[in-house]
Scaffold this motif. Structure first.
Motif, mmCIF file in Angstrom:
data_model
loop_
_atom_site.group_PDB
_atom_site.id
_atom_site.type_symbol
_atom_site.label_atom_id
_atom_site.label_comp_id
_atom_site.label_asym_id
_atom_site.label_seq_id
_atom_site.Cartn_x
_atom_site.Cartn_y
_atom_site.Cartn_z
ATOM 1 N N VAL A 213 -4.405 -4.636 2.263
ATOM 2 C CA VAL A 213 -3.813 -3.613 3.126
ATOM 3 C C VAL A 213 -2.329 -3.504 2.788
ATOM 4 O O VAL A 213 -1.588 -4.481 2.855
ATOM 5 C CB VAL A 213 -4.000 -3.964 4.614
ATOM 6 N N LEU A 214 -1.914 -2.279 2.424
ATOM 7 C CA LEU A 214 -0.546 -2.034 1.995
ATOM 8 C C LEU A 214 0.117 -1.051 2.948
ATOM 9 O O LEU A 214 -0.500 -0.066 3.358
ATOM 10 C CB LEU A 214 -0.512 -1.451 0.578
ATOM 11 N N THR A 220 5.149 -6.660 0.937
ATOM 12 C CA THR A 220 4.145 -7.611 1.405
ATOM 13 C C THR A 220 2.795 -6.929 1.582
ATOM 14 O O THR A 220 2.710 -5.760 1.960
ATOM 15 C CB THR A 220 4.576 -8.247 2.737
ATOM 16 N N ILE A 221 1.733 -7.690 1.300
ATOM 17 C CA ILE A 221 0.365 -7.183 1.369
ATOM 18 C C ILE A 221 -0.457 -8.144 2.217
ATOM 19 O O ILE A 221 -0.333 -9.359 2.096
ATOM 20 C CB ILE A 221 -0.235 -7.067 -0.049
ATOM 21 N N GLN A 222 -1.293 -7.590 3.091
ATOM 22 C CA GLN A 222 -2.159 -8.408 3.932
ATOM 23 C C GLN A 222 -3.558 -8.393 3.333
ATOM 24 O O GLN A 222 -4.137 -7.327 3.123
ATOM 25 C CB GLN A 222 -2.131 -7.875 5.366
ATOM 26 N N TYR A 236 3.235 -9.627 -3.470
ATOM 27 C CA TYR A 236 2.915 -9.434 -4.876
ATOM 28 C C TYR A 236 4.036 -8.722 -5.642
ATOM 29 O O TYR A 236 4.115 -8.788 -6.846
ATOM 30 C CB TYR A 236 1.638 -8.599 -5.022
ATOM 31 N N GLY A 237 4.867 -7.975 -4.904
ATOM 32 C CA GLY A 237 5.884 -7.191 -5.583
ATOM 33 C C GLY A 237 5.303 -6.014 -6.346
ATOM 34 O O GLY A 237 5.839 -5.597 -7.375
ATOM 35 N N TRP A 238 4.187 -5.480 -5.837
ATOM 36 C CA TRP A 238 3.560 -4.343 -6.510
ATOM 37 C C TRP A 238 4.461 -3.113 -6.439
ATOM 38 O O TRP A 238 5.245 -2.933 -5.513
ATOM 39 C CB TRP A 238 2.232 -4.016 -5.852
ATOM 40 N N GLN A 265 2.355 -8.952 -12.743
ATOM 41 C CA GLN A 265 3.025 -8.182 -13.784
ATOM 42 C C GLN A 265 2.404 -6.801 -13.901
ATOM 43 O O GLN A 265 1.310 -6.548 -13.403
ATOM 44 C CB GLN A 265 2.944 -8.912 -15.137
ATOM 45 N N LYS A 266 3.125 -5.912 -14.562
ATOM 46 C CA LYS A 266 2.651 -4.542 -14.733
ATOM 47 C C LYS A 266 2.771 -4.142 -16.190
ATOM 48 O O LYS A 266 3.575 -4.690 -16.944
ATOM 49 C CB LYS A 266 3.468 -3.590 -13.861
#
Length: 346
Positions: A213-214, A220-222, A236-238, A265-266
């Motif tokens: 969930v973003l 931060t991601i739940q 994750y730092g997405w 990473q991306k």
């Protein structure tokens, strides 16, 4: 009762009918009652899977026309129009949409309609109603309502069940409530609340068998690893931006490029086409090996106050050596900002 196809056992005949693509079903059902009955039977869906005739279809709802959905068949490059969603809510928007068990599900949301005389929005901001569409019978059906009315929430399918979490309820109040739906039983069951609520819309994606969930603007991601377990909070730092999953991998549109986003990473895949730069309100969805960009509007330019609704559909084969943007058939009815989009497997 006469045979489905003269001279063939019915068990063989239904395997022949199972290979007929969905867009031809309305014509096939007009042939005779026995064919119509066969196509609407539970056995027919099972046989389609057995003979490898299952289809992945893109499902799209746009701002115009009101409460109308279309299906796209990528194998044949054709669009099909569904009966209008029979909700009493005008211009239903901010809903959740997923597909499971061979059906399309539209959940919650509220009215995006505006009173032409006063300019005011209609009062329904969040509802708990749930609708399903059966592409075989070509009918919408009302399902058991969610436990909590909600809009702008995360909505995903995990192990065939629908998980909804967060969003806003009536009076535009953010909520942490989460629940899960079993399509076969038509029952909603509460699951642990999200650890945090935020005053922003949220969305959900399933990666590696986990619901993520973003919230817009937050790193931060739940994460829900199992519906019976608690949520955990990860950072994750997405990248921020429109997201879509293709073959289990997450792709993000950010800063004018399509990135393949890993856990930590991306990787840059390709530049977003220059002609898309002023395109807003579109949907991004993975289907097969491709990434689709659907509809939206061309926003007003510096000297142009007009907003142009689009029915265009572009796609990118992300795993090819040289990914290149291409176009497919435009939507035949829907146009403008995309309100909902998912992939239906039947």
């Amino acid at each position: 009762m006469s045979a489905l196809i003269e001279g063939l056992p019915d068990a063989v005949s239904i395997r022949c009918l199972a290979r007929v693509p969905l867009y031809l079903h309305p014509n096939v059902q007009l042939v005779c009652r026995s064919w119509r009955g066969a196509l609407r039977s539970l056995e027919f869906s099972r046989v389609r899977h057995e003979v490898g005739a299952s289809e992945d279809l893109l499902c799209v709802c746009a701002f115009e026309p009101e409460n109308l959905w279309q299906l796209y068949d990528p194998r044949r490059d054709v669009w099909m129009t569904l009966p209008v969603l029979p909700s009493e809510i005008r211009h239903l928007a901010n809903f959740g949409v997923v597909s499971t068990a061979g059906k399309l599900f539209v959940l919650g949301g509220g009215s995006d309609a505006v009173d032409p005389l006063t300019g005011d929005h209609y009062g329904i901001f969040a509802t708990n109603e749930v609708w399903s569409y059966d592409p075989v019978s070509r009918q919408w059906a009302r399902r058991t309502s969610m436990l909590v009315p909600r809009a702008m929430f995360a909505c995903c399918v995990l192990d065939g069940k629908i998980v909804v979490a967060g969003g806003f309820t009536t009076c535009r109040k953010s909520i942490a409530k989460a629940e899960i739906y079993e399509p076969e039983k038509d029952v909603w069951v509460p699951i642990p609340d999200l650890p945090h609520t935020h005053n922003s819309a949220c969305s959900g994606v399933v990666i590696s068998g986990k619901v993520h969930v973003l919230h817009k603007g937050l790193s931060t991601i739940q994460v829900l690893e199992n519906p019976a377990c608690r949520w955990v909070v990860e950072d994750y730092g997405w990248l921020q931006g429109p997201m879509a999953v293709v073959r289990g991998d997450l792709y993000v549109l950010s800063h004018g490029f399509i990135f393949k986003q890993g856990r930590e990473q991306k990787k840059k895949v390709v530049a977003y086409a220059s002609e898309f730069q002023s395109r807003i309100g579109f949907a991004m969805m993975g289907l097969g090996n491709d990434l689709y960009v659907i509809g939206g509007v061309i926003g007003p330019g510096r000297w142009n106050l007009d907003i142009r609704p689009l029915s265009d559909v572009d796609y990118l084969t992300v795993r090819s050596e040289r990914p290149t943007w291409r176009m497919v058939a435009s939507m035949t009815e829907c146009h403008g900002s995309i309100l909902g989009c998912t992939v239906l497997t039947i």
